[in-house]
Write a protein that holds these residues in place. Sequence first.
Motif, short mmCIF file in Angstrom:
data_model
loop_
_atom_site.label_atom_id
_atom_site.label_comp_id
_atom_site.label_asym_id
_atom_site.label_seq_id
_atom_site.Cartn_x
_atom_site.Cartn_y
_atom_site.Cartn_z
N ASP A 135 47.69 7.99 13.68
CA ASP A 135 47.38 9.32 13.18
C ASP A 135 46.87 10.26 14.28
O ASP A 135 46.79 11.47 14.07
N ASP A 136 46.55 9.71 15.46
CA ASP A 136 46.05 10.58 16.53
C ASP A 136 47.17 11.06 17.45
O ASP A 136 47.19 12.23 17.85
N THR A 137 48.12 10.20 17.77
CA THR A 137 49.20 10.58 18.68
C THR A 137 50.54 10.75 17.97
O THR A 137 51.47 11.33 18.54
N GLY A 138 50.69 10.21 16.75
CA GLY A 138 51.96 10.25 16.04
C GLY A 138 52.95 9.21 16.51
O GLY A 138 54.07 9.15 16.00
N ALA A 139 52.57 8.36 17.46
CA ALA A 139 53.48 7.35 18.00
C ALA A 139 53.93 6.39 16.90
O ALA A 139 53.12 5.93 16.10
N VAL A 140 55.23 6.10 16.87
CA VAL A 140 55.79 5.16 15.90
C VAL A 140 55.63 3.74 16.43
O VAL A 140 56.10 3.42 17.53
N MET A 141 54.97 2.88 15.66
CA MET A 141 54.74 1.51 16.09
C MET A 141 55.69 0.52 15.44
O MET A 141 55.95 -0.55 15.97
N GLY A 142 56.22 0.85 14.26
CA GLY A 142 57.15 -0.05 13.59
C GLY A 142 57.76 0.62 12.37
O GLY A 142 57.22 1.61 11.86
N ILE A 143 58.90 0.13 11.92
CA ILE A 143 59.59 0.63 10.73
C ILE A 143 59.80 -0.55 9.78
O ILE A 143 60.34 -1.58 10.18
N PHE A 144 59.39 -0.37 8.52
CA PHE A 144 59.38 -1.48 7.57
C PHE A 144 59.84 -1.03 6.19
O PHE A 144 59.96 0.16 5.91
N ALA A 145 60.06 -2.03 5.32
CA ALA A 145 60.34 -1.76 3.91
C ALA A 145 59.06 -1.26 3.23
O ALA A 145 57.95 -1.41 3.76
N PRO A 146 59.20 -0.66 2.04
CA PRO A 146 58.02 -0.09 1.37
C PRO A 146 56.93 -1.11 1.07
O PRO A 146 55.76 -0.73 0.95
N GLY A 147 57.26 -2.39 0.94
CA GLY A 147 56.26 -3.39 0.60
C GLY A 147 55.34 -3.79 1.74
O GLY A 147 54.36 -4.51 1.53
N TYR A 148 55.62 -3.30 2.95
CA TYR A 148 54.77 -3.64 4.09
C TYR A 148 53.38 -3.07 3.90
O TYR A 148 53.21 -1.88 3.59
N GLN A 149 52.36 -3.90 4.09
CA GLN A 149 50.97 -3.49 3.92
C GLN A 149 50.29 -3.40 5.28
O GLN A 149 50.27 -4.37 6.05
N MET A 150 49.75 -2.25 5.59
CA MET A 150 49.04 -2.07 6.86
C MET A 150 47.69 -2.79 6.81
O MET A 150 46.98 -2.71 5.81
N HIS A 151 47.35 -3.48 7.89
CA HIS A 151 46.04 -4.10 8.05
C HIS A 151 45.31 -3.33 9.15
O HIS A 151 45.54 -3.56 10.34
N GLN A 152 44.46 -2.42 8.75
CA GLN A 152 43.79 -1.55 9.71
C GLN A 152 42.89 -2.38 10.63
O GLN A 152 42.18 -3.29 10.20
N TYR A 153 42.91 -2.03 11.90
CA TYR A 153 42.15 -2.79 12.88
C TYR A 153 40.66 -2.80 12.59
O TYR A 153 40.01 -3.83 12.72
N ARG A 154 40.11 -1.67 12.23
CA ARG A 154 38.66 -1.61 12.00
C ARG A 154 38.24 -2.56 10.88
O ARG A 154 37.20 -3.20 10.95
N GLU A 155 39.06 -2.63 9.83
CA GLU A 155 38.70 -3.44 8.67
C GLU A 155 38.99 -4.91 8.89
O GLU A 155 38.14 -5.78 8.65
N TRP A 156 40.21 -5.23 9.36
CA TRP A 156 40.65 -6.62 9.43
C TRP A 156 40.16 -7.33 10.68
O TRP A 156 39.95 -8.55 10.66
N LEU A 157 40.00 -6.62 11.78
CA LEU A 157 39.59 -7.28 13.02
C LEU A 157 38.11 -7.09 13.32
O LEU A 157 37.41 -8.05 13.66
N LEU A 158 37.62 -5.85 13.19
CA LEU A 158 36.27 -5.57 13.64
C LEU A 158 35.22 -5.89 12.58
O LEU A 158 34.24 -6.59 12.84
N THR A 159 35.41 -5.39 11.37
CA THR A 159 34.41 -5.63 10.32
C THR A 159 34.31 -7.11 10.00
O THR A 159 33.21 -7.65 9.79
N THR A 160 35.45 -7.80 9.96
CA THR A 160 35.42 -9.23 9.61
C THR A 160 34.65 -10.04 10.65
O THR A 160 33.83 -10.89 10.30
N VAL A 161 34.91 -9.78 11.93
CA VAL A 161 34.21 -10.57 12.94
C VAL A 161 32.75 -10.14 13.07
O VAL A 161 31.88 -10.96 13.39
N ALA A 162 32.45 -8.86 12.83
CA ALA A 162 31.07 -8.41 12.92
C ALA A 162 30.19 -9.13 11.92
O ALA A 162 28.99 -9.34 12.17
N ASP A 163 30.77 -9.54 10.80
CA ASP A 163 29.99 -10.22 9.76
C ASP A 163 29.47 -11.59 10.21
O ASP A 163 28.52 -12.11 9.62
#
Length: 352
Positions: free
Chosen positions: A96-124
């Motif tokens: 959302d900051d640069t607009g760079a395309v990282m991947g193209i997927f079917a509608p069922g693809y679920q994004m795993h945001q880095y802050r939630e899945w990587l940072l918050t989980t390990v911080a716990d």
Amino acid sequence: MSRETLSHLNTNTLIGNTDARGTAWHYRAEEQGQESNHYPGPIPVADVERRLFHWTAVSRRVAVETPVDASRSASSSDYGTTHWQPLEDRQAICRDDTGAVMGIFAPGYQMHQYREWLLTTVADILDDDLCISSAGVLRGGAVAWVEVSVPESITTPEGVVFRPNLLATTSFDGSIATTFKRTVTDVVCDNTREAALAEDGQDYRVKHSRNSMARLGDARQALALVHTMAEDFAAEVAQLCATTVTDSQWDRFLDAYVRTRDRRTDQPLHGRALTLARNRREALDRLYRRDPRVHPWAGTAHGVLQAVNTWEHHESTVRGSSRADRNMLRTVTGGFAELDRLTLRTLQGVLG
């Protein structure tokens, strides 16, 4: 050369505990601007969010460029123009900051945001005995990781110095599922190894599917693996060091591991292929018999494993990326774990 520039590696990776671990291979003070990416001690959680995970992945519509030619144009005035046809069965995952395309997927693809899945989980799970030791983003943000480690290395009675780690990683380009993986850095050689070599139970993976968010709680529970790593790895080292490998068995291992005959036709290799095989065998034998990172454990299964792992990490040919990038991606995708298992299976065949 690395697909990442030195500037990117010095601003988009964070390296902690450098007082004990030293600096990364890519360390360049002049590439870091006003803020170093190296930390003498643990990396603060807030710095990982501020410096690496300050952006969010978003879904964008995808369309195909469709030129209009004279045979299909309802009006001659449309000739040569371009129309865009939306694809309802595809989505683009973008920053959302640069607009760079990282991947193209079917509608069922679920994004795993880095802050939630990587940072918050390990911080716990962070406490006085655990800290963030490294974090980074690669491929323009399409791959990221956070590594949790113990601050001080551990030495086994056999003289093996190691450091337990937990690697949390995911991607937005489809290259890897979200993975929480326990690894061990064999400090004498800086090899990243699985804490145990069993096929099951050493990592927890979540695919980017529509219902994956319901498994985030299970992922948090899986992080408890990090607290059992030191004991498991020490037991593994003790067993490997107690397994004797004679000189003749080492030679037979090299015969089985470095093949000089074609796997499909069983015909002898020739030319460059034979030269590469002989060079690899000679390098492994040199590491096993004379290299200080391996030789102390020569004559044991641990020495065999260390020789192969050291060669793969530090001497094998690397194409299309830097050695450090290749090693990091192999760790993330499980390539080194499979290498360790293949090595031991081959050795077990020799030992009977």
